[in-house]
Every structure is written in C-alpha cells, then in structure tokens.
Design an enzyme around this catalytic site. Structure first.
Site, mmCIF file in Angstrom:
data_model
loop_
_atom_site.group_PDB
_atom_site.id
_atom_site.type_symbol
_atom_site.label_atom_id
_atom_site.label_comp_id
_atom_site.label_asym_id
_atom_site.label_seq_id
_atom_site.Cartn_x
_atom_site.Cartn_y
_atom_site.Cartn_z
ATOM 1 C CB ALA A 173 -1.348 0.275 1.127
ATOM 2 C CG ASP A 174 3.431 1.790 3.046
ATOM 3 O OD1 ASP A 174 2.720 3.083 3.423
ATOM 4 O OD2 ASP A 174 3.674 1.060 3.460
ATOM 5 C CB SER A 175 5.567 1.122 -3.037
ATOM 6 O OG SER A 175 6.228 -0.086 -2.212
ATOM 7 N N GLY A 178 2.615 5.865 -2.701
ATOM 8 C CA GLY A 178 3.946 6.398 -3.249
ATOM 9 C C GLY A 178 3.836 7.133 -4.710
#
Length: 409
Positions: A173-175, A178
């Site tokens: 999810a973070d990637s 980003g």
C-alpha cells in the site's frame, strides 16, 4: 522521434523538500528524484527517519532506507522547536514541492498549513500523504500500510478460501500510494506551468490500492456479490494461476482472453477443449474452473519448468517463471533494463530496481550514496537560505539543526 540518452532529466530544476518519513512519502520523493528533481530530506537531527532502523540491515545500513533515499540530501531540523519550524517555512518559500506525511492537522498546528506556505510561495505544490486523507470522518486516524491493506479490501480477497485474510510481506500500500503521490505532484506541477499557481495533492494510503482491486466494489453495488478469496485465480477469467512443474519449480499461466485460452489448449495437446461446451467460452470455463484447473495442473506437472515454458512460448501463451530474488538478479532481461547499481554505501556493490518507467530522451539517474543524518545541513541551509556559518553554528548549539557528519564509506 529520435532519442537523446544524454538528455536533461525532465524534472531538472525542481526542488523538493521532503518532510515525509518511513515509506510512502519517501517513495514519492524517490520517484521525483529518479527523474531529475533535487530532493532535500528533513530528518530529526538525533534519530533521523525511523526507516533507518528497519531490517534487514548490512554493515549498519538499512536496506529499505537505502533503496528509498539514495541520492537525496539530508538536513537535520527539529520540528518540535519553533526555530526549526521557522526554518522549514523559509525553506518552503524557496522550493517547488513539499512532501509530507504527518497526521492531518499537524502542519496547521505548527503554523505550516498551505495557507501560510502558499502566501509566501504561490507556486508551491504541497503533497500530503496520510492514512485516510485530509477529509472525511477518519481523517485524524493514524494509518500505516497494513491498515490500508485491510480497510481497502485487499487483505480480505488475498489468499485462499481456507486461509485467513492476508497482507503482503512488503510495503504494498505504501508503494502504490507513493507512486500515486508522485503522479499527483507532477500533475500539479504541469498545471502550475499553465496557471502559475500551486496546489495541494491529497493522497490517502488506502485509495490507490482500493482502485487497483478490480471490480469488487462495482460488482457488489450492482449485484450484492461479495468477492471472497480465490487463491491464484482472478475470479474473472480461466484458466489462470500458478502451477508446479515436474522439477518442483513454479510458473504462471494467464489465459485471460479467448484466443490465449484456445492456444493453451493446443499447447496442452487438448484441441478438443476448444469445442467442449464446458470450456469453449470464458463464462463456461469459469463455471467449470476447478475441473479445468486440474487438467492444467496435471499437464504442467509432466515436465520440467523450462520445457513447459518453451512450449507455451511457442504457442504464444502468456506465461512466466515464478522468480525468486536469485532468478531476477541472474536474468539478462532484468540486468539490462530494470536493475541498477547502488554504489557508494557500506552495503557494497548491490542492485536495486531502477525507475518504474523509461523515457526515450532520458537515460535515468545514477544511484550513488545514501545520506547520513544531517549530512547536508550546512551546505543546504547556506545555499537555499543564505545562512552564515555562525548562524548555523548557533542553531546547532541549540539543537535546532543537526550535525553534518562525513558520509560513511
């Protein structure tokens, strides 16, 4: 159009002030840096970005931090001190983009809201990455990638029918957030080139992931169907999945449209399946998916993976090996196109995935060195704000800014 591999980076001349920590916001910073932006990372002068403490580590260097922060500059500023916040306000007046990942309202509490920053810098793009976004009932909730992977619906549909909902073993999810934040930033910069005005980019960790989950939301709202876990299948096309060959190695097959499915049947030596009412159409194949999957599994299991893949390639069936890290590093395609060397660190000569896309006019960045905490404090504050050495020394003596250590070899 001819390409110029030595061409200027498309974001050359753009300066980014990165206030984000951990994963998603620094990923956005890396994406912008990959295409030529100067990224100045603000860190706590004592502890730095917590990602420096992530494992795995080698020679005291966090591999995750190195991957996301190569080529950035680090300045140590204590944002808990009013003088530190004033430095950030002044820096924001000199840059093109500020990327931040605080809980919504924190910048405003510090007197660093967009109304304040844009008053001094009308062209500023403020990119904000948070768990649930800047609006809505959940805006004040904290959120990390694991939470985004669960609330988005991803974890619920990931896994097998008889296994629990499953989050991935990496910052998925973070990637994705980003990448989306970088896209939003460049969109706002493009709009600024037409209007002269900056903008606020608001990214919630869960929203990009919710978008890529396919049709589960529209299906539920149209029919009331709640998608469950289906293992390696897609729930929409058959045959599709991951299969084990005779040598114990794994491969994937994606017969996700009609012509590929028919070519797969030819590769399997089962041309009669093309006219079999159980398998002749995708709707029929999905209705008989379990039975058809057993045929595919049995066929793959007869031979070593390399032979199966060669046969599938000859029949133009979409298929590939299931790679581990060793497979990827040893593959000539990835060595030529995707992997780049990260040099100048205690990690030694290591490879990381390079830019997520390629431009014909730009050869790509060099990945050289990972900044120590506050390594660029003095030169960056001198260049961007014109601070004199004695003023920087005074701020340092008051622990407002951090030291400028020599980069470790």
């Amino acid at each position: 159009m001819s390409s110029d591999p030595a061409g200027s980076p498309p974001l050359a001349g753009i300066t980014v002030l990165e206030l984000g920590t951990m994963y998603a916001a620094p990923t956005a910073g890396r994406m912008l840096r990959d295409f030529g932006a100067r990224v100045v990372k603000v860190e706590d002068p004592r502890t730095g970005d917590f990602a420096r403490q992530w494992t795995p580590q080698h020679e005291g260097v966090s591999m995750g931090f190195a991957r996301l922060n190569s080529g950035k500059e680090s300045i140590g500023i204590d944002l808990r001190r009013s003088e530190g916040r004033d430095l950030v306000r002044r820096l924001a007046a000199r840059v093109d983009v500020v990327v931040e990942s605080f809980r919504p309202g924190r910048l405003e509490d510090w007197g660093l809201g967009y109304d304040v920053l844009s008053a001094e810098n009308p062209g500023l793009v403020l990119t904000r990455v948070s768990g649930f976004g800047q609006t809505g009932p959940y805006r004040e909730r904290p959120g990390f990638g694991t939470v985004a992977e669960t609330v988005s619906g991803y974890a619920y549909v990931n896994g097998w029918p008889d296994t629990p909902p499953t989050s991935p073993p990496f910052g998925f999810a973070d990637s994705i957030a980003g990448l989306s934040a970088a896209f939003g930033t460049t969109t706002a910069l493009f709009n600024r080139s037409r209007t002269g005005r900056g903008d606020v980019v608001d990214v919630a960790l869960y929203e990009p992931l919710m978008f890529i989950l396919g049709d589960l939301i529209v299906n539920y709202t149209a029919t009331g169907f709640v998608q469950e876990r289906v293992g390696n299948g897609s729930g929409s096309a058959s045959p599709r999945g991951i299969y084990q060959a005779a040598d114990g190695q794994w491969l994937s097959i994606a017969a996700s449209n009609q012509t590929i499915a028919l070519r797969l049947f030819d590769a399997m030596g089962r041309p009669e399946f093309k006219d079999d009412p159980r398998y002749a159409t995708n709707v029929a194949r999905m209705a008989n998916n379990e039975e058809l999957q057993e045929h595919v599994k049995a066929w793959v299991a007869l031979r070593p993976r390399a032979e199966v893949l060669a046969d599938l390639d000859a029949h133009e069936v979409v298929a590939a090996a299931v790679n581990d890290a060793r497979d990827i590093v040893e593959d000539p395609h990835f060595r030529e196109r995707t992997l780049v060397e990260l040099a100048g660190t205690a990690l030694g000569r290591v490879l990381v995935p390079g830019p997520v896309l390629h431009l014909g006019s730009y050869a790509g960045p060099v990945y050289d060195g990972v900044p120590a905490i506050g390594e660029h404090t003095e030169p960056a504050l001198t260049e961007l704000l014109g601070l004199a050495p004695d003023e920087i020394a005074r701020l340092g003596s008051g622990d407002v800014v951090g030291p400028t250590p020599v980069r470790a070899a």
